[in-house]
Every structure is written in C-alpha cells, then in structure tokens.
Motif scaffolding. Structure first.
Motif, PDB file in Angstrom:
ATOM      1  N   HIS A 149      64.740  33.299  37.128  1.00  0.00           N
ATOM      2  CA  HIS A 149      63.296  33.313  37.356  1.00  0.00           C
ATOM      3  C   HIS A 149      62.989  33.256  38.852  1.00  0.00           C
ATOM      4  N   PRO A 150      62.218  34.204  39.367  1.00  0.00           N
ATOM      5  CA  PRO A 150      61.714  34.053  40.732  1.00  0.00           C
ATOM      6  C   PRO A 150      60.920  32.757  40.850  1.00  0.00           C
ATOM      7  N   ARG A 151      60.987  32.134  42.040  1.00  0.00           N
ATOM      8  CA  ARG A 151      60.417  30.804  42.216  1.00  0.00           C
ATOM      9  C   ARG A 151      59.535  30.724  43.452  1.00  0.00           C
ATOM     10  N   LYS A 152      58.689  29.709  43.448  1.00  0.00           N
ATOM     11  CA  LYS A 152      57.921  29.413  44.650  1.00  0.00           C
ATOM     12  C   LYS A 152      58.889  29.014  45.749  1.00  0.00           C
ATOM     13  N   ASP A 168      51.581  30.081  40.653  1.00  0.00           N
ATOM     14  CA  ASP A 168      52.600  29.040  40.572  1.00  0.00           C
ATOM     15  C   ASP A 168      53.950  29.456  41.140  1.00  0.00           C
ATOM     16  N   THR A 169      54.154  30.735  41.423  1.00  0.00           N
ATOM     17  CA  THR A 169      55.431  31.179  41.994  1.00  0.00           C
ATOM     18  C   THR A 169      55.273  31.956  43.305  1.00  0.00           C
ATOM     19  N   VAL A 201      57.917  35.134  47.740  1.00  0.00           N
ATOM     20  CA  VAL A 201      58.560  34.588  46.550  1.00  0.00           C
ATOM     21  C   VAL A 201      60.034  34.380  46.865  1.00  0.00           C
ATOM     22  N   THR A 203      63.741  34.728  45.459  1.00  0.00           N
ATOM     23  CA  THR A 203      64.527  35.385  44.401  1.00  0.00           C
ATOM     24  C   THR A 203      66.027  35.213  44.674  1.00  0.00           C
ATOM     25  N   TYR A 311      58.787  41.947  40.958  1.00  0.00           N
ATOM     26  CA  TYR A 311      58.118  40.770  40.395  1.00  0.00           C
ATOM     27  C   TYR A 311      56.678  40.648  40.908  1.00  0.00           C
ATOM     28  N   ARG A 315      52.817  41.057  39.003  1.00  0.00           N
ATOM     29  CA  ARG A 315      51.774  40.022  39.018  1.00  0.00           C
ATOM     30  C   ARG A 315      50.477  40.515  39.636  1.00  0.00           C
TER      31      ARG A 315
END
Length: 369
Positions: A149-152, A168-169, A201, A203, A311, A315
């Motif tokens: 999962h890509p993350r903040k 949120d990310t 982001v 990744t 990603y 979004r």
C-alpha cells in the motif's frame, strides 16, 4: 587482489550490479557502501545506476547490519522473510527500495535458484523494514514485485509544518518556486521562474508527482517535457530540440527542488512528471519521467515512481482503477515499446510488472576498498 562475482541486469534502462551473498558473504558490512563506487562507475568500474546485494534473512545477518548501521533500537521481527534486498547509491548511501531493482532480483533468483516467488525484506534503512512478495512467471518472461500500500510520507522525511495533507496517504505542496537565469528558457519562454505544485506519496521511496498541464505555468510546459512522444500533439518547433531541452529542464527542476527545499525534504525527493494519454481501445495509460533523488539525475525509468504516478492519478480521477499501463518517456526514446504495468487490487496494494533482462555476469578485480 579480490575478485567480486557479479551479475548485471537492466529493467527499462535502469541498470543494476547484483552481488549474491545468499550462501556466503562477499563483503563485510563496512565494505558494501564503498563498493558502490566501483559498481556504478562506468570509467573505472563496472557501470550501473545502483549496486544491489541480496542476503538470507536471518537474525545473524540483521544483527551484522545493525551493528554497523544502527538502524534499529532492537532487531525487527522479519522471521517470515526469505531474503533481504539492499540497494546502495553511487555515493555509498543505502536506499530504501526500488521497484525495478526488486524485479531484477526476482529474475535473478528465478534464473539462479529456480525460485518463482519469495518473500523479501525491503526499506532496510527505515525504522520498520517491510516484507513484500516478488517473483517471476514460470516461463521467465516477466517479473513482478508487490510493493504493498502506498503510504503517507513519514515525518522524518518532510517538514509537516510546510506540507499540506491532501488525503490520508497523499500530501500536497504548492507554490514551489524555481528561478532561472535570463534566456535559460528561450526560445520556449522568456520567463525567469516557475511556480509548481506537487502531490507526495511514499511507495518505498518518497515521490512527488506533478501534472504539467495544470501544475506548471510555463507556456507549452507539457509539450516541452513530452516532445517526440508517440502521443505528442503537433509542435510548432522541431521535436528534437524540445527533447534535448526537456532533458535539461527535468534535471534542472529536480536539482533545484532538492536543493532549494532541503528544509522541506531533508532526505530528498524524487520528482515525477506525468500526463494521462489515450490510444484507441485502451484505458488507464500514463506517460511519465522521473528525476531520482539518489542519483541526482533523471533516469530512464523508475519502478516506485511508476507506482506513485499510477496511485496519485487514480485518486485525482485522471485514470480508471484496475491495471494501468505506464509509459516511461526516456526509456521509450530508446525502446519505443517499453511499458510498465501497475495493478492495484481492491485493498489498494500495488503490484508492478515488468521485463528485466540480464546483461552480463562475471568477476570484477578489486585491488582495494
């Protein structure tokens, strides 16, 4: 004199020197970063973008890493992993991750040990290394890496007082100013600065993604960056001139953002330019190019950058969900059919699918480290 056995792989023009420490150590921990100079130096070494090491994932190996590097307060629980992925930049620093490098390792494990799928640790220099799945199809034609999962972006990689949260990310930064000398942008513009916006982001590496059709104020910015592409519209000026100018411009922007905004991005930031494109009967196609923070230049392709571009584009509703095709612009100048596939499942995990190639294997004679 010490002889170092190595294999050299490429994935979309990203070249890697791989040293196998699965069954025996070739270097002690202090030597790995120093060997990166010889692995990446094209004049007095082997020549590549990065140096990769693959090791067994054992507590003994983790302890030897931590004894020298001091990455963790206590050893992370990585018992489920089979191997450890290490990547070193030309200056000897250890990178977090690399999508193209992971696919090359997957292909190497398939060719050398007949392993179609393994669990491997990446993001070693972080507080919480990550276990992911990588593998190669049984026919050996393509390899893949599930980057998760890509993350903040983590707070130690950016200044939270400056960067805004988009969701949120994804974080949003705007009004990034870059200055130019008079005539730098001629004949395409007489401006002396750009004001850019970007989406950030994580990744596996920190990435900023910009969409030049809306995030730049330079007239014709998008056509300058993607000149000569199969998907470019008709241009008033010769495409070749814009290709050369675009290469200079990407490097100039990437270096300027990383130098000017070091207080915002203390660990550096890879800069991606992307645009959605379309072709008859196809959906979810993106073209991109990436300035990589670790090598301080634009590379032909970047796997974690391709995931970030896909990603964020989803979004922002620029492309549809599902499997998308990412076109690495610089790589396609040499190999016009090059494509990277990004599949995002229902839970948001992103898998990168590509076609690594082994270039050569041999031994490098090393007089000293």
């Amino acid at each position: 004199m010490k002889k170092i056995p190595f294999s050299k792989f490429t994935s979309y023009g990203n070249n890697f020197v791989i040293v196998d420490e699965v069954n025996a150590s070739i270097f002690d921990e202090t030597e790995k970063g120093r060997f990166a100079h010889f692995a990446t130096n094209m004049y007095f070494g082997i020549g590549s973008d990065n140096f990769l090491v693959i090791q067994r994932c054992t507590n003994k190996v983790l302890a030897s890493i931590n004894q020298v590097r001091g990455y963790w307060d206590e050893l992370p629980d990585l018992d489920e992993a089979d191997f450890i992925f290490r990547m070193f930049e030309p200056d000897g620093t250890e990178a977090f991750s690399c999508g193209n490098g992971l696919m090359c390792i997957a292909n190497y494990l398939f060719k050398t040990y007949q392993l179609e799928s393994v669990k491997i640790v990446t993001e070693i220099p972080t507080k919480h290394p990550k276990i992911i799945d990588i593998g190669t199809q049984s026919n050996g034609q393509s390899s893949w890496a599930n980057l998760g999962h890509p993350r903040k972006i983590a707070q130690d990689l950016f200044n939270p007082q400056i960067v805004k949260l988009h969701d949120d990310t994804i974080s949003l930064v705007d009004d990034l100013e870059i200055g130019f000398r008079a005539h730098d942008l001629e004949p395409f513009s007489n401006q002396t600065h750009l004001s850019l916006n970007g989406y950030i982001v994580f990744t596996g590496e920190p990435h900023m993604v910009m969409f030049p059709e809306k995030d730049g104020v330079l007239s014709g910015f998008e056509e300058v960056l993607f000149a000569g592409s199969n998907y470019s519209s008709s241009l008033e000026k010769p495409a070749e001139r814009r290709v050369d100018f675009g290469i200079w411009l990407v490097d100039r922007i990437g270096l300027a953002l990383n130098n000017t905004y070091k207080n915002m991005f203390p660990a550096g930031m890879s800069i991606n330019f992307a645009r959605p494109v379309s072709a008859p009967g196809e959906k979810g196609i993106l073209e991109y190019r990436c300035f990589e923070r670790g090598v301080y230049k634009e590379t032909l392709a970047c796997g974690t950058g391709a995931v970030a571009v896909s990603y964020i584009s989803k979004r922002l509703n620029k492309i549809l969900p599902g499997e998308n095709t990412i076109l690495p612009y610089r790589c396609r100048l040499h190999e016009p059919e090059s494509k990277i596939l990004i599949h995002e499942n229902d839970t948001g995990e992103c898998r990168i699918i590509g076609f690594p190639v082994m270039l050569v294997s041999g031994e490098f004679e090393l007089n000293h480290l």
